[in-house]
Write a protein that holds these residues in place. Structure first.
Motif, short mmCIF file in Angstrom:
data_model
loop_
_atom_site.label_atom_id
_atom_site.label_comp_id
_atom_site.label_asym_id
_atom_site.label_seq_id
_atom_site.Cartn_x
_atom_site.Cartn_y
_atom_site.Cartn_z
N THR A 32 0.85 -1.19 -0.07
CA THR A 32 0.18 -0.07 -0.24
C THR A 32 0.86 1.43 0.10
N LYS A 33 0.73 2.11 -1.18
CA LYS A 33 1.56 3.34 -1.11
C LYS A 33 0.62 4.51 -0.89
N SER A 34 -0.40 4.46 -0.65
CA SER A 34 -1.47 5.63 -0.35
C SER A 34 -2.57 5.11 0.74
N PRO A 35 -3.09 5.97 1.44
CA PRO A 35 -4.44 5.51 2.30
C PRO A 35 -5.58 4.84 1.64
N TYR A 77 -7.06 2.29 4.36
CA TYR A 77 -6.02 1.99 5.21
C TYR A 77 -5.59 2.78 6.52
N HIS A 80 -1.62 3.56 7.34
CA HIS A 80 -0.82 4.59 6.37
C HIS A 80 -0.69 6.00 6.97
N TYR A 83 -3.10 8.76 6.55
CA TYR A 83 -4.60 8.82 6.79
C TYR A 83 -4.72 9.47 7.93
N ASP A 461 4.97 14.22 7.00
CA ASP A 461 3.84 13.70 6.17
C ASP A 461 2.61 14.82 6.30
#
Length: 485
Positions: A32-35, A77, A80, A83, A461
């Motif tokens: 998973t690279k993004s939420p 997700y 992440h 998120y 982030d």
């Protein structure tokens, strides 16, 4: 083919299937690279609609392939680091272990003869939590599905314990619940479910820090008494959903004692402070509550659901007790058989306490509390970042781990247009899948919200998400200007 566990053959099928599932999910988590994928309802719904549930696939691998297509690939997700939306947390590994065990054994926590040690483990955790709160030796409680159920049961107990009015009677239409204007919507919902009148919930104003004004609470309680109404309960919030603000608990406790009102503390969010090595003092006064809501699936980093209602006086839980000959006959009380259904609004109930048990036995309370401290520290850093950024207006300095803010362009002064820019930015950000933020209203205007419950999230982030928000808002304003010209 029998799929339940009856013998060695099915036990091996269980091992193989669960291992396959865990490996598939683990691979997805790592990949998973993004939420969020940005999938739309219109794109996802047809995939699910075309599945014929009357035609089983008959194979674990095939089911997992299908699950990737209809769920895993497009799930939101929470683990992440970008998120930063709602009060959802990534979960600690010991809790996932507990979830796997409780699901496989499938104990039901309503009666002793369906759970045995599960009942005693839940009771031990209830005692542990009540001890952390400081409720005293007569305290008790029960695990629930979440804060809404806990608040409902707390107010049910308050209704049943309400003191008579001046004429010696208690009528539902004269009962009043006092809660701040920042309190959870479940307070109003509970009042309706409990049959109280439409004016039952009195909203008390908050101060600049979004904490209940106790001067206003005292004034409302006096008015209640003067009008011949009954102050059934005061709901103090320890961690409001939007701002993480904590109402002044000692002062509220004094007013509850003076006016004979049940004091309920909704600490669904702020309960993580019970384990904090540095911030426990923020909950000073909670020990005087008659009941407390805690959501371990928020600030204790537990999987949904894992929550509880705690009460100062175990006897109050009798208001949720009914006896059935086929389940918990009255004679079992005399026989001292511990049936948790005697305390609960639910009958069949999962062994959700096991997740917290495995977490505490592996990590300890300090380990959990340190994680909560980390997200609170991050929120403080985020506050400084927002306060120094001319693109943003931030509402209040955080006590816990939420930040409410909005993009304010230098060249636009129309509040409604700024509202639209922020709404657009949130929606566009979600559609991109690059990050997920929440939204709310403050002072009648639309704001965005960071809810920080991931210790893996960094200040970098937050800075990246703020740049993404600004980019989307600027794009909207530019297109709006083009349309106007």
């Amino acid at each position: 083919m029998r799929s339940h566990l009856l013998n060695d053959r099915t036990a091996e099928h269980y091992r193989r299937s669960v291992t396959e599932g865990v490996e598939r999910v683990a691979a997805q988590l790592v990949a998973t690279k993004s939420p969020f994928s940005g999938v739309t309802v219109d794109a996802l719904a047809p995939r699910i609609e075309r599945i014929d549930l009357d035609q089983p696939l008959g194979d674990t691998a095939a089911v997992l392939d299908e699950l990737e297509e209809v769920y895993l690939r497009d799930a939101v997700y929470f683990h992440h680091p970008r998120y930063v939306a709602h009060l959802n947390c990534p979960v600690v590994i010991p809790a996932v272990l507990g979830e796997a065990v409780l699901s496989a054994v499938n104990s039901s926590l309503d009666t002793w003869d369906q759970s045995a040690g599960g009942t005693l483990i839940e009771r031990k955790l209830v005692d542990w939590t009540a001890g952390r709160i400081g409720l005293g030796p007569a305290a008790d409680g029960v695990f629930t599905s979440g804060g809404t159920q806990s608040n409902l049961q707390a107010l049910l107990l308050a209704r049943e314990e309400a003191k008579p009015g001046p004429d010696g009677t208690v009528s539902l239409d004269r009962l009043r619940i006092f809660a701040s204007e920042m309190s959870h919507f479940s307070v109003q919902k509970s009042a309706k479910l409990l049959g109280l009148g439409p004016d039952a919930v009195v909203c008390v104003p908050v101060d600049q820090a979004k904490r209940m004004r106790t001067v206003s609470l005292a004034r409302e309680l006096e008015r209640c008494r003067r009008d011949g109404l009954v102050p059934m309960a005061v709901v103090a919030t320890a961690g409001t959903t939007d701002f993480g603000s904590i109402d002044p608990l000692p002062e509220i406790a004094e007013l509850c004692a003076r006016f004979g009102a049940w004091m309920h503390v909704d600490a669904a969010y702020g309960c993580g402070l019970l384990a904090s090595p540095t911030r426990r003092a923020l909950l000073t006064g909670i020990e005087r509550a008659d009941s407390v809501t805690v959501d371990y699936h928020k600030s204790f980093f537990q999987p949904v659901s894992s929550s509880a209602l705690l009460v100062r006086d175990a006897a109050a839980l009798r208001h949720a007790t009914y006896h059935a000959e086929y389940l918990n006959p009255r004679r079992m009380v005399a026989e001292r058989i511990p049936n948790q259904v005697d305390k609960s609004l639910q009958t069949t109930r999962r062994f959700d306490a096991l997740k917290l048990w495995t977490t505490l036995r592996v990590m300890g309370a300090d380990g959990v509390g340190q994680l909560f401290d980390e997200v609170c520290d991050l929120a403080a850093e985020g506050w400084r970042m927002l306060a120094a950024d001319p693109r943003y207006d931030v509402v209040v300095e955080p006590v816990l781990s939420t930040l409410v803010f909005r993009y304010v362009p230098a060249a636009v002064t129309d509040p409604a247009e700024i509202d639209r820019a922020n709404l657009y930015a949130r929606k566009a950000l979600f559609a991109s899948g690059d990050a997920v933020v929440a939204g709310t209203k403050a002072g009648g205007r639309h704001y965005l919200k960071f809810t920080l419950l991931n210790p893996e999230t960094t200040a970098a982030d937050l800075a990246a998400v703020l740049d993404l928000i600004a980019g989307h808002a600027e794009q909207y304003l530019g297109e709006s200007l083009d349309r106007a010209s």
